[in-house]
Design an enzyme around this catalytic site. Structure first.
Site, PDB file in Angstrom:
ATOM      1  N   GLU A 270     -14.770  17.937   1.158  1.00 22.79           N
ATOM      2  CA  GLU A 270     -13.670  17.262   0.494  1.00 22.79           C
ATOM      3  C   GLU A 270     -13.189  18.395  -0.309  1.00 22.79           C
ATOM      4  O   GLU A 270     -13.876  19.036  -1.311  1.00 22.79           O
ATOM      5  CB  GLU A 270     -14.263  16.102  -0.439  1.00 22.79           C
ATOM      6  CG  GLU A 270     -12.998  15.398  -1.153  1.00 22.79           C
ATOM      7  CD  GLU A 270     -12.565  15.744  -2.574  1.00 22.79           C
ATOM      8  OE1 GLU A 270     -11.631  16.634  -2.568  1.00 22.79           O
ATOM      9  OE2 GLU A 270     -13.362  15.295  -3.421  1.00 22.79           O
ATOM     10  N   CYS A 304      -9.180  16.671  -7.847  1.00 26.04           N
ATOM     11  CA  CYS A 304      -8.402  17.241  -6.629  1.00 26.04           C
ATOM     12  C   CYS A 304      -7.308  16.282  -6.208  1.00 26.04           C
ATOM     13  O   CYS A 304      -6.467  16.468  -5.297  1.00 26.04           O
ATOM     14  CB  CYS A 304      -9.475  17.209  -5.386  1.00 26.04           C
ATOM     15  SG  CYS A 304     -10.819  18.230  -5.690  1.00 26.04           S
TER      16      CYS A 304
END
Ligand code: SIN
Length: 500
Positions: A270, A304
């Site tokens: 990720e 993020c």
């Protein structure tokens, strides 16, 4: 940068001071670095020193891998029901110690206390979800074209997993990886981030208390630099590690992929995001402002998935900008432990410098500062930046290309749906995107055209343990959470039986 000479006794703030650990955890033992090396850990809200943490060499990472390998057969052999029971006990421990875990998180990361409590509940939800998933690792039987043959597919744990976790969610990114790994029957070596090791260690204290056997969960720690690079290399090159789950930057993801190619590990990454947040002319603006507040300013913009490029239709641009500024003005900035504070510091001076660079770059290219725009220098090494709103941000500028990871809301203008989708999709990364509209046809059209792993419509909140979290393009691959999250830690094995 000056650093405060103060020290802070974090243990004295906790009901259960044993949760505050300053050692790594290998094979069920609390250990210092083998050569005694340490690195200092500071509170980003005050600059005060919190602890001296072990700065471990590569050989201790090898030890942790060996311990995880030795513990694997017995852990994998437990029934799914037994592993579920461990996870549920750990979930309960997290609930019982929510306040202490939140204080540790707030102190080392800077996230305001209320938000830290929320992260602990979010982190615990991965244990709850994966405890149930442990029971659903179903196989299949598949009809064979050959007479007298039966095909069965079973799922088995992949083995030792290296979990490399980030500092922006010091607790939840550990549980998001560790819970499915343990539920699947894997053992783990966690490389916790140098900025926020204490939350990881507190989880180890709890896992030890619920009786998770020695070697199943291991935590190695070291400061940034050579030893961190060596640890990464060991996790990538050691053939006893079968899987790496990493959350962090795209460049580091590329490096890990390259370094682990020699041992062909299963990977889930990720990586970076640069989320577009699009407000169409038919949006409910109150909802959109709430969405931005949730998405952009959560963790002071250090997620993020947070809105990085905010595209506002010309017809509602001025109205939206003014409502946003009114809301952002209400933030109280400060030490997350203080009452009412809802924006804490960034985690490091490096973070502050990046936000500053993005603001200066946009302003030099014609953007207007509607609010904020400056670092807050308390002279003690603390890491604050004013929540900032920029208007008339030009198409080409640093914040359009790079993730800011800070409390900066840059407003871009657009007039046309096709154009804004094209601009949203120009990013090389594709983690999350958000848009606001009341139009049903547009909702479906735009959601399908955005090149990301996750789309949020009329909400600024994406993450939940029950949904697949992950990206496309340079944001990585693999999914965490949701019905398929546990599969990242399992292999499918075919057993075909003939002569029946
Ligand atoms: C992240 O920063 O990518 C994690 C965000 C989340 O889980 O919501």
């Amino acid at each position: 940068m000056s650093t405060s000479a103060k020290t802070q006794d974090l243990g004295s703030l906790l009901k259960d001071a044993a949760l505050f650990k300053q050692q790594g955890y290998i094979n069920g033992q609390w250990v210092a670095a083998s050569d005694g090396a340490t690195f200092p850990l500071h509170n980003p809200a005050t600059g005060a020193k919190l602890a001296d943490m072990p700065h471990m060499p590569r050989s201790q990472v090898t030890e942790a891998i060996d311990a995880a390998k030795a513990a694997f057969p017995a852990w994998a052999a437990l029934t799914a029901y037994q592993r579920q029971a461990y996870l549920l006990k750990l979930f309960k421990e997290m609930e019982d110690h929510n306040e202490d875990l939140a204080i540790i998180l707030c102190t080392e990361n800077g996230k305001p206390l209320a938000e830290s409590r929320g992260e602990i509940a979010y982190g615990a939800s991965f244990l709850n979800w994966n405890a149930a998933e442990a029971l659903r690792t179903y196989g299949q039987t598949i009809p064979s074209p050959y007479p007298g043959t039966r095909n069965t597919v079973i799922k088995q744990p992949i083995g030792v997993c290296a979990l490399i976790t980030p500092w922006n969610f010091p607790n939840a990114m550990i549980t998001r990886k560790m819970a499915p790994a343990l539920a699947a029957g894997c053992t783990v070596v966690i490389k916790a981030p140098a900025e926020t090791p204490l939350s990881a260690l507190a989880m180890s204290v709890l896992s030890e208390r619920v009786g998770i056997p020695a070697g199943v969960v291991n935590i190695v720690l070291m400061d940034k630099g050579e030893r961190e690079a060596a640890a990464g290399l060991e996790l990538c090159e050691n053939t006893k590690v079968s899987k790496i789950s990493f959350t962090g930057s795209t460049p580091v993801g590329r490096l890990l992929m390259k370094q682990s190619s020699g041992t062909l590990k299963k990977l889930s990454f990720e990586l970076g995001g640069n989320a577009a947040f699009i407000i169409f002319e038919d949006a409910d603006l109150d909802l959109a402002v709430n969405g931005i507040i949730a998405s952009k300013f959560r963790a002071a913009g250090q997620t993020c998935v947070c809105a990085n490029r905010i595209f506002v239709h010309s017809k509602v641009y001025d109205e939206f900008a003014s409502r946003l500024v009114d809301r952002v003005k209400q933030f109280k900035i400060g030490n997350g432990m203080d009452d009412g504070v809802n924006i804490g510091p960034l985690v490091s001076q490096r973070g502050v410098e990046k936000v500053e660079r993005h603001v200066e770059d946009a302003v030099s290219l014609g953007a207007k500062v509607l609010l904020g725009g400056k670092r807050i220098d308390n002279g003690d090494g603390s890491c604050f930046f004013e929540p900032t709103v920029l208007a008339d941000v030009p198409r080409q500028c640093a914040v359009a290309d790079e993730e800011t990871f800070g409390p900066l809301a840059p407003l871009f203008r657009f007039d046309d749906e096709d154009d804004v989708i094209e601009r949203a999709n120009t990013s090389e990364v594709g983690l999350a995107a958000y848009f606001f509209t009341q139009n049903l046809a547009r909702t479906n059209r735009v959601a399908e055209r955005l090149e990301v792993g996750m789309v949020a419509v009329n909400t600024g909140v994406i993450a939940q343990a029950c949904v697949p979290f992950g990206g496309v393009k340079q944001s990585g691959f693999g999914r965490e959470g949701g019905p398929s999250g546990i599969d990242e830690f399992m292999i499918e094995k075919l057993i075909t039986i003939g002569g029946l």
